[in-house]
Scaffold this active site. Structure first.
Site, PDB file in Angstrom:
ATOM      1  N   ASP B 397       0.870  -1.152   0.000  1.00 47.90           N
ATOM      2  CA  ASP B 397       0.000   0.000   0.000  1.00 47.90           C
ATOM      3  C   ASP B 397       0.920   1.218   0.000  1.00 47.90           C
ATOM      4  O   ASP B 397       2.092   1.105   0.319  1.00 47.90           O
ATOM      5  CB  ASP B 397      -0.845  -0.079   1.274  1.00 47.90           C
ATOM      6  CG  ASP B 397      -1.686   1.136   1.452  1.00 47.90           C
ATOM      7  OD1 ASP B 397      -2.210   1.625   0.448  1.00 47.90           O
ATOM      8  OD2 ASP B 397      -1.818   1.598   2.599  1.00 47.90           O
ATOM      9  N   GLU B 614      -8.019  14.511   7.943  1.00 44.21           N
ATOM     10  CA  GLU B 614      -8.991  15.385   8.594  1.00 44.21           C
ATOM     11  C   GLU B 614      -8.317  16.237   9.646  1.00 44.21           C
ATOM     12  O   GLU B 614      -8.528  17.442   9.715  1.00 44.21           O
ATOM     13  CB  GLU B 614     -10.068  14.529   9.255  1.00 44.21           C
ATOM     14  CG  GLU B 614     -10.945  13.816   8.267  1.00 44.21           C
ATOM     15  CD  GLU B 614     -12.192  13.273   8.929  1.00 44.21           C
ATOM     16  OE1 GLU B 614     -12.104  12.971  10.135  1.00 44.21           O
ATOM     17  OE2 GLU B 614     -13.213  13.177   8.254  1.00 44.21           O
ATOM     18  N   PHE B 656     -17.797   9.187   4.820  1.00 43.13           N
ATOM     19  CA  PHE B 656     -16.975   8.834   3.665  1.00 43.13           C
ATOM     20  C   PHE B 656     -17.222   7.389   3.255  1.00 43.13           C
ATOM     21  O   PHE B 656     -17.366   6.502   4.096  1.00 43.13           O
ATOM     22  CB  PHE B 656     -15.497   8.990   4.027  1.00 43.13           C
ATOM     23  CG  PHE B 656     -14.572   8.680   2.903  1.00 43.13           C
ATOM     24  CD1 PHE B 656     -14.223   9.672   1.999  1.00 43.13           C
ATOM     25  CD2 PHE B 656     -14.074   7.411   2.722  1.00 43.13           C
ATOM     26  CE1 PHE B 656     -13.372   9.396   0.957  1.00 43.13           C
ATOM     27  CE2 PHE B 656     -13.233   7.124   1.666  1.00 43.13           C
ATOM     28  CZ  PHE B 656     -12.889   8.121   0.796  1.00 43.13           C
ATOM     29  N   ARG B 712      -1.250  14.905  -1.449  1.00 45.97           N
ATOM     30  CA  ARG B 712      -2.606  14.365  -1.531  1.00 45.97           C
ATOM     31  C   ARG B 712      -3.548  15.537  -1.676  1.00 45.97           C
ATOM     32  O   ARG B 712      -3.466  16.511  -0.957  1.00 45.97           O
ATOM     33  CB  ARG B 712      -2.963  13.613  -0.252  1.00 45.97           C
ATOM     34  CG  ARG B 712      -2.167  12.381  -0.050  1.00 45.97           C
ATOM     35  CD  ARG B 712      -2.203  11.995   1.392  1.00 45.97           C
ATOM     36  NE  ARG B 712      -3.521  11.521   1.803  1.00 45.97           N
ATOM     37  CZ  ARG B 712      -3.902  10.251   1.682  1.00 45.97           C
ATOM     38  NH1 ARG B 712      -3.088   9.376   1.171  1.00 45.97           N
ATOM     39  NH2 ARG B 712      -5.088   9.873   2.081  1.00 45.97           N
ATOM     40  N   ASP B 914      -1.636  -0.826   5.803  1.00 49.86           N
ATOM     41  CA  ASP B 914      -1.933  -0.367   7.151  1.00 49.86           C
ATOM     42  C   ASP B 914      -3.396  -0.047   7.373  1.00 49.86           C
ATOM     43  O   ASP B 914      -3.808   0.180   8.485  1.00 49.86           O
ATOM     44  CB  ASP B 914      -1.108   0.873   7.472  1.00 49.86           C
ATOM     45  CG  ASP B 914      -1.617   2.085   6.741  1.00 49.86           C
ATOM     46  OD1 ASP B 914      -2.026   1.921   5.573  1.00 49.86           O
ATOM     47  OD2 ASP B 914      -1.626   3.172   7.323  1.00 49.86           O
TER      48      ASP B 914
END
Lengths: 381, 1211
Positions: B397, B614, B656, B712, B914
């Site tokens: 990942d 967040e 979400f 991101r 993770d």
């Protein structure tokens, strides 16, 4: 990542019940010990030409002298062997062997002349040898009752008729079957080994140059292991010290001509502690074997035990071997610290030693010729 | 009461309160069919332990084999030994296992009892109050009161809490390891809840193991249904926090609770080596049968050659000899008994022991320990340690695995204007400075790196990251202990962009309350502050929530029915002053006096978020003065830069999910009274909705820019909803929430319905920094011959950038970018690339060089490439690729990729991740590794091994993997060798005893030989041998290749060992044979030198194999020899007639007086071991460092070039 849907399938173990807020500060740091970190001081045998080559040379240098010593020792041992099976018409024992079976009660005697080319100096051991006799067959090996032979009087008792009672009252072990009892009387000694005991009698005569035949004294004690004679094998001790009384109520093995208490006249060599019997009971490892029969003790004077000359072997031919294509031999041998004559070990040691030595030389050459490049590479790096 | 049956059989359950039935006998209880809360995890009961355990053990084939042999031994025609003695080994093994099982079961029993007797409060109608009972007394339908810091005894539907908002906080650490608090809300807002007044019927689904899902509804007597989801369910095993007390209705109890249903125990995986092992065991069985057949046949011929019955042939008790054919038939089985140890039964026990030891060493490795989180590596799968040494493909990942998942707010774009936050970048660079200084000592060059990720020079970027990675090689970042997640200074402190800050302060200088104009800038930051699920806590008082003071709540709670819920629940703006008086909701019954007014400065606010993005955004908003002060399910308060506090009423939160890829919060603005939807989500979904074209394109450009830098990106948007639209929507929403069938889909549909025509406000770029040593680790893994794939949900640009940063992609690589919208394009790309690869490989100039090819593929294209008709071509292509990057993939695709590669290429795969989105992939791979990072423990729960950093993978695989594998492989081979060598001694003897299955070694000594004299050294070998030191394994990763594919443990290795065993047993048998030929040797005396030299040969053979000798090795090896002599001497001295047919009395003693005995032992040992020693060591003396002889033939070529580097390293 804010994914929220998942399926936690595997969860390990229980809910751990810990007090509120407790147990969270425990330090889980592993101990930094050599064992736990797998850092114990270790010796790593690094195999370079410097360590491997000497090993080969050392093996060679040690093995070759040992081999030579063994070989010489073995060669110094004198051994004489004579086959008296009698399956050949020319053989003196042919007649005895021809129509002989276990059922014969009358013994047949045959006389075999032979000649010793060399004098036998020290004590001479007289063996009888059997071939193609599988004393190591599994069922045969088992067919004995050690506790009976150890003098356990219960193993000589008459087996009760009902099987339940027989379990309490010991009788010859079931391992002895079918040589355990006859007509509900226990066989002493029981089992197939005892039953098939070698029963030829060998006598040795020295033919004096002047024509008389001198019997050679044969010692029949000291041929068994000391521990066997004194610990493993014991005569049953009853109320009576008389062996005949002790063995009362037992029968002799089928093939025997005499009961066990008449094996010898010497009370110290009679019954279960008869040494011929003990020797026979120690089952041979291989189908061709010899067993110690008698010892010819060296006399005190300077004369050899068995001088050069002609001898006669007189055999009471009792033991049939032709049925299973076996052979019977009489062996006279001197012994050394390494036992009887056996050139194999000496030759093996010499060979292995030489091979190692040779390998060492070859490797040394290879190392010198081709190893230098590598060595220099090692150093330069 | 026809309901009872219905409740049992249907998909749904309906439960009612027990209280009306209190005191009635059991038959009248409505909930009597449901299990009680007492749990029983023990497998056995005291009475039936022995039969049950035996039954369990006989499921193992090996045990059955052993028992079969014992039974054979009881048949008189067949038996080889005394049957009683033959029982010993199986009894030892069975009782050892039984003892282990009993101990484990006892431990389970103890913990069960402890749990069952925990105290709790159950409501009693008789006493009109909650009375203290035990957990085991809780039944479905009871009302249970839980108080703060207490563990919840069963799955409870939350009906009432002491919190005025109807909220109960729970900590689920016991369930999933997540330590952040979760909020649960009461089903119906009974302020004065009385258990006896509960007269509804709870209809809920059947128990299942999904921790994040529950559906049900409460049906009131008036047929009104109130929906209840997981947000109202208190799960057994969780801890109540920050809530004084709460009352719940027991829905599931005991073994039906979600935590117990999840409790499926440790996973069982079968390792590759074990599968190979079973094949070899099969070979051994075939070998055994061949040998027995030879024995039977030999016996038949031997008997047939006999003219008459010789005296040594003992007839059975009947007195009549059986026919030779029948005897030989029996002999076959006798031979099986005699040669039984050819099948290494003790091998399975030994392997288990060795694996336990290997896990002990792995978990105790200090290098795999993480100071920061105080966590060791966890091994959850106990039996696949050796698979770690055979990995060929790693699927990783990206977020949280390669990167730290510590989100740092880097830049943002608002209404088309970019704010690069240079000051913040400088601060971050300064944070790294101390390490750089340390590094100066070692590296002579320390370039000051003022800004990283500067937009101006992209080339510099790549260099920077590389430099960054190496600089941080040795140090953990200074942000150690953090009580609260995501709260290191790195993340919490954001230096605002000067320009933007000025702009903000200008706009908000005037009081916002009367400026009707909604400024996009304000909206942007409000969205950052509001649109999340962050829980606010105070730094000073850990684990205590800030909440609205009770009096503020009391004014507006006339909520008897849920149907009127949020609309009437909203607070008029006039009450905003009340919100200011925020107090603590104390845990203890004696609250600290509220008078010591907690200073609500922004410094002691802590944010706990489920995802670090967040938190980063909330901290960013805070930096600009938009401080999130508190959050309850119904309201959010935010302090504006002007100091004013706005209290938003939260109407709904659209959480979400990976399909929508966004989340939204619908609030009612306290001033404008508008219904405002704030949404944040991935760019591709937000843009293109109703928006001003130019802003969208400019923002898109910024987004691309951010992505290129590896940031991101998230887009922030808003939408004003008219009251009519909202009303209509909320009805739909409520229906969807109450639905039982298809609830997820319906809920999602409503969310999508609302999230339309959004207005783009701006975008944010958050940096996810690479973890320590990631490039270094990837480099090492790649050198080790492992292909590394990265599967990420991020967009391709971000992924590629991270790929370069972590060294997965290199500049000279040929990167194939596959992004095809249509199937046909995808086919074309695949065909063309494959053709190109083929041409390249066919080109004679490229024989020695391999092109470094990398593939970047996005999720959509991947879907097509994995379609059945393209699958083979895709697999063929990726086989040539050095690295593959899959972007935008869903969790399901991740596992699909892993499965495809694993099955098509037949390789060992490892997946590391993770987050919850990696769970599928982790479970699909041969080895799943979870990284216990920032995203909870879901990946860890599903994994086989759990580590705390990606870099730990290097030592775990290269060192521990290699060791575990070589150790176990060598031990297994040695075990086979050992047994074959020993058994063959007996087999050769059969040729000299008429194939009568005689053993020339006493049976007790044979048992001891396997059980004591030669059992410990191989286990020690499997535990402690180090063929290559850890430093060298790390320094020369190529060494890892020895384990891949067939590895050390292969067909040839096995057979070379078996042949060697045959040779050695021949030597060991025939040296004494020739020595004692035609002598007066007796059977057991003949066997003694054989047994002794077999011991020496077997131990010396191991000594040759052992590559490093420690004290332990010496002790065990010498101890084994000493034990042999002591035990055998004692046995042959004591045992005169104790083991009737065979009699070893005084044999070893007499042998030890005989020089021949030693000469034979020395000769056999030397001759037997000479070939192995010579092959091994004479070669090494010529300069080829061979680690292990049998492999020599196989990997000679690959190792040859290693030798130079190895010898170089040794010097």
């Amino acid at each position: 990542m804010m994914a929220s849907s998942y399926s936690a399938k595997d969860e390990d173990g229980h809910i751990t019940v810990s007090g509120p807020g407790g147990g969270t500060l425990r330090n889980k740091k592993p101990e930094n010990t050599a064992f736990k970190q797998q850092r114990l001081p270790a010796w790593q045998p690094i195999l370079t030409a410097g360590t491997v080559l000497p090993a080969f040379f050392i093996i060679g240098l040690i093995f070759i002298p040992i081999g030579i010593g063994l070989y010489v020792t073995s060669n110094n041992i004198k051994e004489f062997e004579i086959d008296y099976t009698g399956d050949d018409t020319s053989s003196p024992c042919y007649n005895c062997a021809k129509n002989f079976s276990w059922n014969n009660t009358k013994s047949c005697t045959c006389t075999i002349p032979f000649q010793l080319d060399q004098p036998y100096e020290s004590n001479v051991f007289m063996y009888y040898g059997l071939s193609n006799f599988y004393q190591n067959h599994r069922r045969y090996v088992k067919s004995r009752d050690d506790s009976q032979l150890n003098g356990n009087i219960d193993s000589l008792k008459v087996g009760a008729s009902s099987p339940m009672a027989s379990r309490k009252k010991k009788k010859p072990s079931k391992e002895c079957e079918p040589y355990a009892s006859i007509d509900n009387k226990p066989i002493a000694p029981c089992g197939a080994i005892a039953n098939s005991m070698f029963n030829d009698t060998l006598k040795l005569f020295y033919n004096d140059p002047n024509g008389t035949s001198v019997p050679i004294p044969l010692t029949s004690t000291g041929i068994a292991w000391w521990t066997d004679k004194h610990v493993k094998f014991r005569n049953p001790v009853g109320t009576n010290s008389n062996l005949t009384a002790v063995f009362q109520g037992t029968v002799k093995p089928v093939n025997w001509h005499r009961p066990v208490y008449e094996l010898d006249t010497d009370p110290e060599n009679n019954g279960f502690i008869n040494e011929d019997f003990i020797v026979w009971m120690r089952t041979a490892a291989l189908p061709t074997f010899r067993k110690l029969y008698r010892i010819i003790q060296k006399k005190n004077n300077m004369a050899p035990t068995l001088p050069r000359g002609n001898y006669t072997l007189v055999v009471d031919y009792n033991y049939p071997v032709r049925s299973f294509e076996g052979r019977k031999r009489m062996i006279l041998s001197t012994i050394s610290w390494m036992g009887g004559k056996n050139p194999f070990l000496g030759i093996a040691y010499i060979t292995v030693g030489s091979v190692c030595f040779f390998l060492g030389v070859v490797l040394l050459v290879i190392h010198h010729k081709y190893g230098n490049r590598n060595n220099s590479a090692n150093i330069s790096n | 009461m026809g309901r009872k049956n219905w409740a049992r059989e249907n998909e749904l359950r309906s439960l009612e309160s027990n209280l009306p039935y209190e005191g009635l006998e059991k038959g009248k209880q409505p909930n009597r069919y449901f299990p009680s809360n007492a749990i029983k995890t023990t497998k056995y009961s005291l009475l039936f332990f022995i039969p049950m355990n035996l039954y369990e053990q006989f499921h193992r084939l090996a045990n059955l084999y052993f028992v079969g042999l014992v039974i054979l031994n009881f048949i008189p025609e067949v038996n080889a030994f005394q049957p009683e003695i033959a029982l010993i080994p199986i009894c030892v093994i069975l009782s050892l296992t039984a003892m282990k099982d009993a101990w484990e079961d006892f431990r389970r029993y103890q913990s069960d009892r402890k749990l069952n007797n925990m105290p709790c409060f159950i409501y009693s109608r008789k006493e009109k109050q909650f009375v203290e009972r035990h957990w085991k007394d809780v039944r479905v339908g009871d009302f249970v009161k839980v108080v703060c810091n207490e563990i919840i005894p069963a799955d409870l539907l939350l009906l009432y809490t002491s919190d005025p908002n109807g909220v109960c906080h729970i900590e689920t650490a016991n369930l999933d390891g997540e330590t952040n608090l979760k909020q649960r809300t009461a089903v119906s807002g009974h302020p004065e809840f009385e258990p006896e007044s509960f007269n509804g019927i709870l209809v809920c689904e059947k128990p299942n193991n999904n921790l994040n899902h529950f559906k049900g509804y409460v049906e009131k007597p008036d047929k009104q249904k109130v929906g209840a989801g997981i947000e109202s369910l208190l799960l057994r095993g969780c801890t109540v926090r920050n809530t004084d007390h709460a009352v719940g209705f027991v829905v599931y109890a005991g073994r039906e609770t979600k935590s117990m249903l999840n409790n499926s125990g440790p996973r069982y995986k079968r390792s590759k080596l074990e599968r190979r092992l079973n094949i070899d065991v099969l070979f051994c069985v075939i070998l055994l049968f061949t040998m027995c057949l030879i024995g039977a046949l030999g016996h038949y011929l031997w008997l047939n050659a006999m003219p008459v019955v010789p005296p040594y042939l003992v007839p059975p008790t009947s007195g009549q000899l059986d026919r030779p054919s029948l005897t030989s038939f029996y002999m076959f089985f006798t031979m099986i008994i005699l040669l039984q140890i050819l099948i290494p039964i003790s091998l399975y026990v030994s392997i288990e022991l060795v694996k336990i030891g290997q896990i002990f060493f792995i978990t105790n490795d200090i290098d795999l320990y993480d100071e920061e989180t105080d966590s060791r590596i966890q091994c959850k799968a106990l039996n696949i340690t050796e698979d770690l040494g055979q990995i060929e493909y790693i699927f990783s990942d990206k977020t949280g695995t390669l990167t730290e998942n510590k989100m740092v707010f880097r830049r943002c774009s608002i209404m088309g204007t970019e704010y690069p936050h240079k000051e913040n970048a400088i601060r971050l660079a300064v944070l790294d400075e101390p390490e750089a200084e340390e590094e100066v000592i070692f590296n002579q060059h320390a370039q000051p790196l003022p800004t990283r990720w500067s937009l101006d020079s992209e080339e510099a970027n790549v260099e920077d990251t590389h430099g960054h990675g190496s600089r941080r090689r040795s140090k953990v970042t200074g942000n150690a202990q953090s009580d609260v997640a995501f709260s290191s200074p790195l993340e919490t402190e954001v230096v605002p962009d000067g320009k933007l800050f000025q702009k903000i302060s200008r706009t908000s200088s005037g009081s916002l309350s009367h400026s009707q104009k909604t400024d996009a800038y304000l909206d942007f930051f409000l969205a950052l502050a509001i649109c999340n699920t962050v829980v606010v806590s105070m730094a000073t008082t850990k684990r205590r929530r800030v909440s609205v003071s009770p009096q503020a709540k009391h004014t507006n709670t006339p909520l008897e029915t849920l149907s009127k819920d949020s609309e009437e629940n909203f607070q008029p703006s006039g009450q905003t002053e009340g919100v200011d008086t925020t107090g603590l909701q104390p845990c203890s019954p004696h609250p600290p006096s509220l008078s010591d007014e907690p200073a609500l400065t922004s410094d002691n606010l802590r944010y706990e978020a489920e995802s670090p993005d967040e938190a980063a955004l909330v901290y960013a908003a805070k930096a600009y003065g938009f401080t999130l002060l508190s959050r309850t399910p119904d309201s959010v308060s935010v302090r504006l830069p002007s100091g004013e506090v706005l209290d938003f009423e939260v109407l709904d939160t659209l959480t979400f999910d990976s399909n929508r890829k966004r989340m939204s919060v619908l609030v009612r603005h306290p001033i404008t009274k508008e219904y405002v939807l704030y949404t944040k989500g991935y760019a591709s979904i937000l843009t293109g909705h109703g928006n001003k074209k130019n802003i969208a394109t400019v923002t898109q450009r910024h987004l691309d820019c951010y992505a290129k830098e590896g940031l991101r990106t998230l887009c922030i948007a808003k939408k004003v909803v008219s009251e009519a639209v909202y009303k209509r929507w909320s009805v739909d929403r409520k229906n969807a929430m109450a639905a039982i069938e298809n609830r997820e889909r319906l809920v999602m549909d409503t969310a999508v319905q609302l999230e339309k025509n959004l207005t783009l406000l701006g975008a944010t770029g958050i940096e996810d920094r690479l973890q320590e040593n990631v490039p270094d680790t990837i480099q090492a893994l790649r050198e080790a011959g492992i292909k590394v794939w990265v599967l990420t949900g991020d967009k391709p640009e971000t992924a590629v950038n991270i790929g370069y940063a972590c060294g997965l992609l290199e500049d000279e690589d040929l990167v194939i970018n596959m992004a095809a919208v249509f199937q046909i394009t995808c086919t074309n790309i695949l065909d063309c690339t494959l053709e190109e690869v083929r041409r390249y490989n066919a080109d004679p100039r490229n024989v020695d060089t391999t092109q470094n090819m990398s593939l970047v593929i996005d999720g959509l294209t991947l879907d097509k490439a994995l379609s059945p008709d393209l699958l083979d071509r895709f697999v063929a292509l990726v086989k040539h690729c050095r690295a593959v990057l899959c972007c935008r993939v869903t969790p399901l695709q991740k596992s699909r990729v892993v499965k495809v590669i694993r099955e098509k290429l037949k390789v060992m795969t490892l997946a590391v991740g993770d987050g919850a989105n990696d769970v599928n992939m982790i479970q699909a791979a041969d080895i799943g590794i979870g990284i216990s990072g920032q995203e909870g423990m879901q990946a860890v729960m599903a994994s086989d091994f759990a580590i705390s950093h990606f870099k730990h993978l290097k030592k775990l695989l290269l060192v521990h993997g290699h060791w575990c594998y070589t150790r176990l492989a060598n031990m297994i081979i040695y075990f086979f060798y050992k047994n074959v060598a020993y058994v063959n001694l007996l087999f050769w003897y059969q040729f000299f005893c008429g194939f009568s299955a005689t053993a020339m070694i006493d049976y007790w000594l044979m048992i001891f030989f396997n059980l004591f004299f030669t059992s410990v050294p191989p286990i020690m070998f499997g535990l402690m041998d180090k063929d290559i030191s850890a430093e060298m394994l790390l320094g020369v990763p190529e060494l890892y290749k020895t384990g891949q594919g067939e590895g050390d443990y292969r067909f040839t290795t096995f057979w070379v060992s078996i042949l060697d065993a045959f040779y050695q047993s021949l030597v060991c048998f025939f040296v004494p044979y020739f020595v004692y030929q035609d002598s007066d040797i007796d059977m057991f005396t003949f066997g003694t030198p054989m047994n002794t030299s077999a011991l020496f040969i077997i131990l010396m053979h191991l000594s040759i194999e052992i590559k490093s000798w420690t004290v332990v090795h010496w002790i065990i090896m010498l101890g084994s020899v000493a034990l042999y002599f002591i035990v055998t001497l004692a046995y042959s001295a004591v045992c005169v007639t104790c083991n009737p047919p065979s009699n070893p009395y005084w044999i070893l003693q007499s042998q030890m007086e005989d020089p021949m005995f030693y000469l034979i032992c020395i000769l056999s040992t030397v001759v037997a071991l000479l070939p192995r020693y010579r092959v091994c060591h004479s070669l090494s003396s010529v300069g080829l460092k061979i680690f292990n002889c049998p492999e020599f033939w196989g990997v000679f070529v690959t190792r040859f070039d290693l030798c130079t580097s190895l010898t170089a390293m040794q010097l």
